[in-house]
Design a protein around this motif. Structure first.
Motif, PDB file in Angstrom:
ATOM      1  N   ASP A  14      49.625 -19.606 -32.100  1.00 50.42           N
ATOM      2  CA  ASP A  14      49.911 -20.674 -31.610  1.00 50.42           C
ATOM      3  C   ASP A  14      49.126 -21.300 -32.223  1.00 50.42           C
ATOM      4  O   ASP A  14      48.901 -21.859 -30.482  1.00 50.42           O
ATOM      5  N   PHE A  15      49.765 -22.563 -32.431  1.00 48.18           N
ATOM      6  CA  PHE A  15      48.583 -23.840 -32.612  1.00 48.18           C
ATOM      7  C   PHE A  15      49.221 -25.122 -32.346  1.00 48.18           C
ATOM      8  O   PHE A  15      50.079 -25.574 -33.458  1.00 48.18           O
ATOM      9  N   TYR A  16      49.097 -25.788 -30.740  1.00 51.68           N
ATOM     10  CA  TYR A  16      49.562 -26.666 -30.589  1.00 51.68           C
ATOM     11  C   TYR A  16      48.417 -28.102 -31.427  1.00 51.68           C
ATOM     12  O   TYR A  16      47.508 -27.925 -31.440  1.00 51.68           O
ATOM     13  N   CYS A  21      46.356 -36.765 -34.292  1.00 50.10           N
ATOM     14  CA  CYS A  21      45.345 -36.693 -33.879  1.00 50.10           C
ATOM     15  C   CYS A  21      43.876 -36.185 -34.379  1.00 50.10           C
ATOM     16  O   CYS A  21      43.724 -34.754 -35.196  1.00 50.10           O
ATOM     17  N   PRO A  22      43.123 -37.161 -34.809  1.00 50.48           N
ATOM     18  CA  PRO A  22      42.059 -36.765 -36.027  1.00 50.48           C
ATOM     19  C   PRO A  22      40.730 -35.784 -35.640  1.00 50.48           C
ATOM     20  O   PRO A  22      41.077 -34.386 -36.792  1.00 50.48           O
ATOM     21  N   TRP A  23      41.287 -35.792 -33.972  1.00 52.48           N
ATOM     22  CA  TRP A  23      40.298 -33.586 -34.102  1.00 52.48           C
ATOM     23  C   TRP A  23      41.330 -33.345 -34.123  1.00 52.48           C
ATOM     24  O   TRP A  23      40.454 -31.466 -34.610  1.00 52.48           O
ATOM     25  N   CYS A  24      42.778 -33.224 -34.444  1.00 52.64           N
ATOM     26  CA  CYS A  24      43.624 -31.958 -35.317  1.00 52.64           C
ATOM     27  C   CYS A  24      43.179 -31.150 -36.128  1.00 52.64           C
ATOM     28  O   CYS A  24      42.994 -30.616 -37.272  1.00 52.64           O
ATOM     29  N   TYR A  25      42.523 -32.940 -37.007  1.00 52.91           N
ATOM     30  CA  TYR A  25      41.830 -32.294 -38.530  1.00 52.91           C
ATOM     31  C   TYR A  25      41.490 -31.405 -38.325  1.00 52.91           C
ATOM     32  O   TYR A  25      41.079 -30.493 -39.505  1.00 52.91           O
ATOM     33  N   SER A 179      48.212 -30.930 -22.253  1.00 51.91           N
ATOM     34  CA  SER A 179      47.983 -32.465 -22.749  1.00 51.91           C
ATOM     35  C   SER A 179      47.137 -33.309 -23.418  1.00 51.91           C
ATOM     36  O   SER A 179      47.303 -34.310 -23.662  1.00 51.91           O
ATOM     37  N   ASN A 180      46.759 -32.472 -24.419  1.00 47.46           N
ATOM     38  CA  ASN A 180      45.592 -32.356 -25.065  1.00 47.46           C
ATOM     39  C   ASN A 180      45.843 -31.347 -26.331  1.00 47.46           C
ATOM     40  O   ASN A 180      45.969 -30.847 -26.354  1.00 47.46           O
ATOM     41  N   VAL A 181      45.135 -32.085 -27.960  1.00 45.94           N
ATOM     42  CA  VAL A 181      45.271 -30.778 -28.753  1.00 45.94           C
ATOM     43  C   VAL A 181      44.009 -31.323 -29.546  1.00 45.94           C
ATOM     44  O   VAL A 181      43.603 -32.803 -29.491  1.00 45.94           O
TER      45      VAL A 181
END
Length: 231
Positions: A14-16, A21-25, A179-181
């Motif tokens: 599972d990928f939240y 969110c630029p960190w998610c990129y 609370s963070n992704v």
């Protein structure tokens, strides 16, 4: 008589994430590198990825906001410097990061794409348009172009789906206390938080290989087994 190939063992992820969110990129790119490397070395395995919605700015204006305006409103400074540095190592250049989007509709498109087996294509294209092409992915017209590009021609953006995605994203904060992704949950047992290095993902994947191949474990309760590590 033709011999049937053995059925592959499946690893569930599972990928939240949130496209705002630029960190998610970066985290997505590192995860994909890890996944490809793992599967090349473990052809008997299959990795199933479920994209889970997270709204970094749940009360954000519908049209999003220009990056420069957003930055000034949040204290200014070059807060993107460490993210750009991390991204450059894996080909995430942030060449044209113009808008901080409201991502509800982008999550709707991703959810609909998943029902057509195209969630991977949707996620990659949405990230590309948001951070490399300078598009505002808050805009339904932009998302419609993305949908066409990945082969989706049906209506994908119902009010009902928007409500479902908004509630699901809220429940991630409320019930799972995320609370963070980016935030990755492996086999409903182990969680990795942040844009982890590919090696970190692979190490965790490998721990499940023999377990999945030779036993049938019952998953533990996620609420008591998170193993967060920061970006």
């Amino acid at each position: 008589k033709e011999v049937e190939e053995p059925k592959k063992k499946e690893l569930e992820i599972d990928f939240y994430l949130d496209f705002a969110c630029p960190w998610c990129y970066v985290g997505n790119r590192k995860f994909q590198i890890a996944k490809e490397s793992f599967l090349n070395k473990n052809p008997q395995m299959k990795v199933n990825v479920t994209m889970q919605p997270f709204l970094l700015h749940p009360k954000f204006q519908k049209e999003g906001q220009e990056f420069k305006t957003f930055t000034v409103g949040h204290g200014g400074g070059d807060w993107m410097a460490p993210i750009r540095a991390a991204g450059a190592k894996v080909g995430c250049m942030y060449a044209n990061y113009v808008y901080v989007p409201n991502t509800l509709l982008a999550h709707c498109l991703t959810n609909f794409a998943a029902s057509k087996g195209k969630s991977y294509e949707a996620v990659q294209e949405i990230f590309k348009q948001a951070y490399e092409e300078g598009k505002n992915i808050s805009d339904e017209a932009v998302l419609n172009e993305i949908a066409k590009k990945i082969g989706i021609t049906e209506p994908w953006n119902s009010i009902q789906l928007q409500e479902q995605i908004a509630e699901k994203a809220a429940s991630v904060r409320r019930d799972l206390e995320i609370s963070n992704v980016p935030y990755f949950v492996i086999q409903n047992e182990v969680a990795l938080q942040g844009a982890c290095e590919p090696e970190s993902f692979i190490d965790e994947f490998n721990k499940f290989v023999s377990c999945l191949l030779y036993t049938s474990p019952s998953p533990r309760d996620l609420s008591t087994s998170r193993m967060p590590s920061s970006a």
